[in-house]
Design an enzyme around this catalytic site. Sequence first.
Site, PDB file in Angstrom:
ATOM      1  N   GLU A 122      11.504  -6.926  -0.302  1.00  0.00           N
ATOM      2  CA  GLU A 122      11.139  -8.382  -0.522  1.00  0.00           C
ATOM      3  C   GLU A 122       9.481  -8.655  -0.540  1.00  0.00           C
ATOM      4  O   GLU A 122       8.906  -7.857   0.248  1.00  0.00           O
ATOM      5  CB  GLU A 122      11.610  -9.363   0.657  1.00  0.00           C
ATOM      6  N   GLY A 158       0.914  -1.199  -0.228  1.00  0.00           N
ATOM      7  CA  GLY A 158      -0.172  -0.024   0.057  1.00  0.00           C
ATOM      8  C   GLY A 158       0.870   1.335   0.028  1.00  0.00           C
ATOM      9  O   GLY A 158       1.987   1.182   0.010  1.00  0.00           O
ATOM     10  N   PRO A 187      -6.404   7.629  15.381  1.00  0.00           N
ATOM     11  CA  PRO A 187      -5.498   8.743  15.233  1.00  0.00           C
ATOM     12  C   PRO A 187      -3.918   8.472  15.318  1.00  0.00           C
ATOM     13  O   PRO A 187      -3.210   9.130  14.607  1.00  0.00           O
ATOM     14  CB  PRO A 187      -5.714   9.676  16.192  1.00  0.00           C
ATOM     15  N   ASP A 188      -3.623   7.362  16.017  1.00  0.00           N
ATOM     16  CA  ASP A 188      -2.242   7.093  16.118  1.00  0.00           C
ATOM     17  C   ASP A 188      -1.791   5.855  15.319  1.00  0.00           C
ATOM     18  O   ASP A 188      -0.721   5.385  15.795  1.00  0.00           O
ATOM     19  CB  ASP A 188      -1.779   6.852  17.700  1.00  0.00           C
ATOM     20  N   GLU A 234       4.796  -2.194  -5.448  1.00  0.00           N
ATOM     21  CA  GLU A 234       5.149  -2.966  -4.454  1.00  0.00           C
ATOM     22  C   GLU A 234       5.690  -4.327  -4.745  1.00  0.00           C
ATOM     23  O   GLU A 234       6.384  -5.016  -4.312  1.00  0.00           O
ATOM     24  CB  GLU A 234       4.736  -2.446  -3.195  1.00  0.00           C
TER      25      GLU A 234
END
Length: 227
Positions: free
Chosen positions: A128, A58, A95-96, A78
């Site tokens: 990888e 992502g 939020p974190d 990716e």
Amino acid sequence: MSDKTQVKDIPPGYDPRNYARPSVTVDVVVFSLQDDELCVLLVRRKYPPYADMWAIPGGFVQPDESLERAALRELAEETGVTDVYLEQLYTFGEPDRDPRTRVITVAYYAIVPAEALADHRPGDDASETGWFSMYDLPELAFDHDQILDYALTRLRYKLEYTMVGFQLLPDEFTLSELQHAYEIVLGEKLDKRNFRRKILSANIIAETGQKKRNGAVSYTHLRAHET
């Protein structure tokens, strides 16, 4: 609606700089059956945060692209994987969840037969790529363990009311192979008679006229041949 009309709809004095603007990312969960295991495709992160840790493929959404286009781009960059059908899974926004800044991620998932992704390879941001059993995962970056838990729950739920299980198999399969795929995903044994009655009565598969080496009748999913 024209661009001119859209401009007229902007409130007088509106300034986007007056509002917080969280970053948006996409993450793509790719499921497949590998050696009788339900597996997920992961990438090893090349850069901080969480450098050298495994993660779901992502990245950040660009201002000029849709969420789905971003998901397809990030998956290709990716892992080298292209030409897959994505379905939106859920939005994760604690939020974190990202140590860099406020980041909201929109998760997608894809279900593919094993042979469809034989050529996966790491891209710019990954060192990888690899398949991992959903029941033996490494420590994951960010909140990706929560995303995978949610994705597995969704996949199991969809087996009950959709034909998603066929996406894990090649075009031709036996009833035993189909049942085995369901059992791997659900993590439980199914009654052979009830399973076959349910599948055959749904009129969603048809005999191919071919048999496997063990003499089992080969079937195909009818929807795969609809135009």
